[in-house]
Motif scaffolding. Structure first.
Motif, PDB file in Angstrom:
ATOM      1  N   VAL A 163       0.997  -1.142   0.242  1.00  0.00           N
ATOM      2  CA  VAL A 163       0.026  -0.094   0.272  1.00  0.00           C
ATOM      3  C   VAL A 163       0.615   1.059  -0.275  1.00  0.00           C
ATOM      4  CG1 VAL A 163      -1.975   1.108   1.188  1.00  0.00           C
ATOM      5  CG2 VAL A 163      -1.340  -1.639   1.603  1.00  0.00           C
ATOM      6  N   THR A 164       0.666   2.319  -1.025  1.00  0.00           N
ATOM      7  CA  THR A 164       1.502   3.746  -1.375  1.00  0.00           C
ATOM      8  C   THR A 164       0.627   4.450  -1.443  1.00  0.00           C
ATOM      9  OG1 THR A 164       0.932   3.245  -3.015  1.00  0.00           O
ATOM     10  CG2 THR A 164       2.909   2.532  -2.466  1.00  0.00           C
ATOM     11  N   VAL A 165       0.984   5.279  -0.816  1.00  0.00           N
ATOM     12  CA  VAL A 165       0.528   6.749  -0.356  1.00  0.00           C
ATOM     13  C   VAL A 165      -0.166   7.544  -1.953  1.00  0.00           C
ATOM     14  CG1 VAL A 165       1.012   9.269   0.103  1.00  0.00           C
ATOM     15  CG2 VAL A 165       2.370   7.882   0.958  1.00  0.00           C
ATOM     16  N   SER A 166      -0.972   7.980  -1.698  1.00  0.00           N
ATOM     17  CA  SER A 166      -2.298   8.366  -2.603  1.00  0.00           C
ATOM     18  C   SER A 166      -2.367   9.635  -2.864  1.00  0.00           C
ATOM     19  CB  SER A 166      -3.455   7.102  -2.611  1.00  0.00           C
ATOM     20  OG  SER A 166      -3.035   6.113  -2.958  1.00  0.00           O
ATOM     21  N   ALA A 167      -2.715  10.160  -1.508  1.00  0.00           N
ATOM     22  CA  ALA A 167      -2.971  11.573  -1.796  1.00  0.00           C
ATOM     23  C   ALA A 167      -1.659  12.090  -0.394  1.00  0.00           C
ATOM     24  CB  ALA A 167      -4.504  11.416  -1.758  1.00  0.00           C
ATOM     25  N   ILE A 168      -2.054  12.834  -0.538  1.00  0.00           N
ATOM     26  CA  ILE A 168      -1.554  13.760   1.010  1.00  0.00           C
ATOM     27  C   ILE A 168      -2.375  14.852   0.905  1.00  0.00           C
ATOM     28  CG2 ILE A 168       0.631  14.779   1.592  1.00  0.00           C
ATOM     29  CD1 ILE A 168       2.335  13.257   0.186  1.00  0.00           C
ATOM     30  N   MET A 169      -3.032  15.175   2.622  1.00  0.00           N
ATOM     31  CA  MET A 169      -3.867  16.477   2.453  1.00  0.00           C
ATOM     32  C   MET A 169      -2.789  17.724   3.369  1.00  0.00           C
ATOM     33  SD  MET A 169      -5.752  14.355   1.246  1.00  0.00           S
ATOM     34  CE  MET A 169      -6.910  13.726   1.450  1.00  0.00           C
ATOM     35  N   SER A 170      -3.660  18.806   3.725  1.00  0.00           N
ATOM     36  CA  SER A 170      -2.070  19.423   4.459  1.00  0.00           C
ATOM     37  C   SER A 170      -2.608  18.988   5.953  1.00  0.00           C
ATOM     38  CB  SER A 170      -3.226  20.680   4.933  1.00  0.00           C
ATOM     39  OG  SER A 170      -4.132  20.374   6.270  1.00  0.00           O
ATOM     40  N   ASP A 171      -3.005  18.089   6.625  1.00  0.00           N
ATOM     41  CA  ASP A 171      -2.348  17.059   7.665  1.00  0.00           C
ATOM     42  C   ASP A 171      -2.824  15.193   8.376  1.00  0.00           C
ATOM     43  OD1 ASP A 171      -5.385  17.728   7.956  1.00  0.00           O
ATOM     44  OD2 ASP A 171      -5.289  18.303   9.845  1.00  0.00           O
ATOM     45  N   ASN A 172      -3.168  15.612   6.987  1.00  0.00           N
ATOM     46  CA  ASN A 172      -2.980  14.065   6.813  1.00  0.00           C
ATOM     47  C   ASN A 172      -3.171  12.909   5.040  1.00  0.00           C
ATOM     48  OD1 ASN A 172      -5.802  14.231   6.084  1.00  0.00           O
ATOM     49  ND2 ASN A 172      -6.806  15.308   7.218  1.00  0.00           N
ATOM     50  N   CYS A 173      -3.153  12.455   5.889  1.00  0.00           N
ATOM     51  CA  CYS A 173      -2.837  11.531   4.018  1.00  0.00           C
ATOM     52  C   CYS A 173      -3.287  10.035   3.979  1.00  0.00           C
ATOM     53  CB  CYS A 173      -1.421  11.238   3.431  1.00  0.00           C
ATOM     54  SG  CYS A 173      -0.743   9.806   5.277  1.00  0.00           S
ATOM     55  N   PHE A 174      -3.833   9.587   2.682  1.00  0.00           N
ATOM     56  CA  PHE A 174      -4.483   7.845   2.742  1.00  0.00           C
ATOM     57  C   PHE A 174      -3.661   7.689   1.835  1.00  0.00           C
ATOM     58  CE2 PHE A 174      -7.293  10.073  -0.689  1.00  0.00           C
ATOM     59  CZ  PHE A 174      -6.886   9.354  -1.677  1.00  0.00           C
ATOM     60  N   LEU A 175      -3.454   6.059   1.956  1.00  0.00           N
ATOM     61  CA  LEU A 175      -2.916   5.163   1.308  1.00  0.00           C
ATOM     62  C   LEU A 175      -3.619   4.440   0.375  1.00  0.00           C
ATOM     63  CD1 LEU A 175      -1.129   5.806   3.774  1.00  0.00           C
ATOM     64  CD2 LEU A 175       0.662   4.677   2.205  1.00  0.00           C
ATOM     65  N   ALA A 176      -3.107   3.612  -0.672  1.00  0.00           N
ATOM     66  CA  ALA A 176      -4.478   3.102  -1.608  1.00  0.00           C
ATOM     67  C   ALA A 176      -3.445   1.611  -2.390  1.00  0.00           C
ATOM     68  CB  ALA A 176      -5.284   3.875  -2.361  1.00  0.00           C
ATOM     69  N   ALA A 177      -4.301   1.242  -2.402  1.00  0.00           N
ATOM     70  CA  ALA A 177      -3.632  -0.265  -2.866  1.00  0.00           C
ATOM     71  C   ALA A 177      -5.194  -1.106  -3.420  1.00  0.00           C
ATOM     72  CB  ALA A 177      -2.695  -1.261  -2.793  1.00  0.00           C
ATOM     73  N   THR A 178      -5.101  -1.931  -4.720  1.00  0.00           N
ATOM     74  CA  THR A 178      -6.166  -2.533  -5.566  1.00  0.00           C
ATOM     75  C   THR A 178      -5.182  -3.908  -6.059  1.00  0.00           C
ATOM     76  OG1 THR A 178      -5.491  -0.940  -7.941  1.00  0.00           O
ATOM     77  CG2 THR A 178      -6.799  -0.528  -6.395  1.00  0.00           C
ATOM     78  N   PRO A 179      -4.878  -4.779  -5.092  1.00  0.00           N
ATOM     79  CA  PRO A 179      -4.621  -5.803  -5.642  1.00  0.00           C
ATOM     80  C   PRO A 179      -4.475  -7.144  -6.217  1.00  0.00           C
ATOM     81  CG  PRO A 179      -4.840  -6.303  -3.000  1.00  0.00           C
ATOM     82  CD  PRO A 179      -5.801  -4.769  -3.477  1.00  0.00           C
ATOM     83  N   GLY A 180      -6.455  -7.247  -5.650  1.00  0.00           N
ATOM     84  CA  GLY A 180      -6.450  -8.475  -7.037  1.00  0.00           C
ATOM     85  C   GLY A 180      -6.176 -10.202  -6.342  1.00  0.00           C
ATOM     86  N   ILE A 181      -5.698  -9.391  -5.090  1.00  0.00           N
ATOM     87  CA  ILE A 181      -4.937 -10.687  -4.325  1.00  0.00           C
ATOM     88  C   ILE A 181      -6.744 -12.017  -4.359  1.00  0.00           C
ATOM     89  CG2 ILE A 181      -3.623 -11.618  -2.254  1.00  0.00           C
ATOM     90  CD1 ILE A 181      -2.618  -9.365  -2.881  1.00  0.00           C
ATOM     91  N   ARG A 182      -6.635 -13.658  -4.071  1.00  0.00           N
ATOM     92  CA  ARG A 182      -7.158 -14.175  -4.018  1.00  0.00           C
ATOM     93  C   ARG A 182      -7.019 -14.488  -2.698  1.00  0.00           C
ATOM     94  NH1 ARG A 182     -10.637 -18.075  -5.291  1.00  0.00           N
ATOM     95  NH2 ARG A 182      -9.951 -20.137  -6.168  1.00  0.00           N
ATOM     96  N   LEU A 183      -7.723 -15.300  -2.016  1.00  0.00           N
ATOM     97  CA  LEU A 183      -7.613 -15.394  -0.386  1.00  0.00           C
ATOM     98  C   LEU A 183      -8.335 -16.885   0.078  1.00  0.00           C
ATOM     99  CD1 LEU A 183      -6.962 -11.982   1.406  1.00  0.00           C
ATOM    100  CD2 LEU A 183      -5.196 -13.801   0.286  1.00  0.00           C
TER     101      LEU A 183
END
Length: 161
Positions: free
Chosen positions: A105-125
């Motif tokens: 999971v890598t950084v996707s968006a940085i806001m002024s005082d927080n951020c979110f990280l995203a991944a779309t892996p498609g892993i079968r579990l």
């Protein structure tokens, strides 16, 4: 153990939200950032079918925007492994075969005082026994510092296979 909240469930998708408890303070790259996550009843006991991990979102209120995470999935309870916050995860030899997936999971968006990280892996579990999967979250890069024990949360979207 951390138990997620089932946010959405229908015939096709399951979405979980987990309010993670982290240790306030500095971590090192490679450290475990939360307790073991238990995804109970993620598959039907009757069908024991698979799920496909479609999305992972990590919300970071501490804005540790240079940190990427690994989410490691286990197909059975890694009961021989000790999950110690702010320490390197050392999967027990008896549990290593239970590792069934990894989402980076890598950084996707940085806001002024927080951020979110995203991944779309498609892993079968698929759970190897029972109906639950287990997960651990590791700081893969850099050294995060969390100001509060509630700085991280994660959302996991699964598609029934």
């Amino acid at each position: 153990m951390t138990t997620p909240t089932l946010v959405t469930a229908d015939n096709r998708f399951l979405e979980y939200e987990v309010a993670l408890t982290v240790e306030a303070g500095a971590y090192s790259a490679g450290d475990l950032v939360c307790a073991k996550i238990t995804l109970e009843n993620i598959v039907s006991a009757a069908k024991r079918n698979a799920v496909v991990l479609r999305d992972v979102l990590i919300h970071d209120n501490a804005n540790q925007s240079t940190v990427d995470y690994d989410v490691v999935f286990f197909d059975a309870d890694p009961s021989g492994t000790t999950f110690t916050l702010n320490s390197a995860l050392d999967v027990a030899d008896t549990d290593i075969a239970k590792v069934c997936g990894l989402a980076q999971v890598t950084v996707s968006a940085i806001m002024s005082d927080n951020c979110f990280l995203a991944a779309t892996p498609g892993i079968r579990l698929v759970p190897s026994a029972g109906t639950s999967l287990y997960a651990a979250i590791i700081a893969r890069t850099n050294a995060p510092t969390y100001a509060a024990t509630t700085d991280l949360s994660i959302r996991l979207l699964f598609e029934r296979a």
